[in-house]
Design an enzyme around this catalytic site. Structure first.
Site, PDB file in Angstrom:
ATOM      1  N   ALA A  38       0.820  -1.214   0.000  1.00  0.00           N
ATOM      2  CA  ALA A  38       0.000   0.000   0.000  1.00  0.00           C
ATOM      3  C   ALA A  38       0.851   1.259   0.000  1.00  0.00           C
ATOM      4  O   ALA A  38       0.579   2.212  -0.742  1.00  0.00           O
ATOM      5  CB  ALA A  38      -0.939  -0.004   1.214  1.00  0.00           C
ATOM      6  N   GLU A  39       1.901   1.280   0.827  1.00  0.00           N
ATOM      7  CA  GLU A  39       2.746   2.474   0.887  1.00  0.00           C
ATOM      8  C   GLU A  39       3.498   2.679  -0.421  1.00  0.00           C
ATOM      9  O   GLU A  39       3.667   3.808  -0.879  1.00  0.00           O
ATOM     10  CB  GLU A  39       3.726   2.410   2.055  1.00  0.00           C
ATOM     11  CG  GLU A  39       4.526   3.691   2.177  1.00  0.00           C
ATOM     12  CD  GLU A  39       5.103   3.920   3.562  1.00  0.00           C
ATOM     13  OE1 GLU A  39       5.648   5.020   3.757  1.00  0.00           O
ATOM     14  OE2 GLU A  39       5.011   3.046   4.422  1.00  0.00           O
ATOM     15  N   THR A  40       3.932   1.598  -1.031  1.00  0.00           N
ATOM     16  CA  THR A  40       4.614   1.713  -2.320  1.00  0.00           C
ATOM     17  C   THR A  40       3.689   2.338  -3.358  1.00  0.00           C
ATOM     18  O   THR A  40       4.059   3.293  -4.046  1.00  0.00           O
ATOM     19  CB  THR A  40       5.093   0.323  -2.793  1.00  0.00           C
ATOM     20  OG1 THR A  40       6.021  -0.199  -1.838  1.00  0.00           O
ATOM     21  CG2 THR A  40       5.746   0.398  -4.163  1.00  0.00           C
TER      22      THR A  40
END
Length: 117
Positions: A38-40
């Site tokens: 998700a952060e990527t």
């Protein structure tokens, strides 16, 4: 992590990640791995939306884990919630191969001028 990005729609990047190699001791997809995916995706979306000479820096992320996954591949899909001048917020939904929601995450990035080199 084995993440593969699809940037065919830069405002809504998607990506896949194998479950194998990203599990916790019980053989389930590690919740932290879902957050990495998700952060990527959210960071890539924010960086692409920031424009030339600007960078995106993550300032907040949260995640709710809905179901366990033991094998296969999970897919993350990014949806912009807010794209401002100084911040951008995205929802990233991670699903299993049957399209069932595994994790819902929200990431906010600060947008600012790139530092001089």
């Amino acid at each position: 992590m084995g993440i593969r990005l699809d940037l065919s729609d830069p405002s809504r990047p998607t990506g896949t990640m194998p479950v194998e190699g990203n599990t916790q001791p019980y053989g389930l997809l590690h919740g932290g791995a879902s957050v990495v995916l998700a952060e990527t995706l959210g960071s890539v979306a924010a960086a692409l939306g920031a424009g030339p000479g600007r960078v995106a820096v993550g300032v907040d992320i949260n995640a709710t884990h809905h179901r366990a996954v033991r094998s296969g591949v999970v897919t993350g899909r990014t949806e912009p919630l807010h794209q401002g001048r100084t911040t951008a917020t995205y929802e990233v939904v991670v699903t299993d191969e049957q399209g069932r929601r595994v994790c819902t995450s929200r990431i906010t990035c600060q947008l600012r001028d790139a530092p001089p080199r």
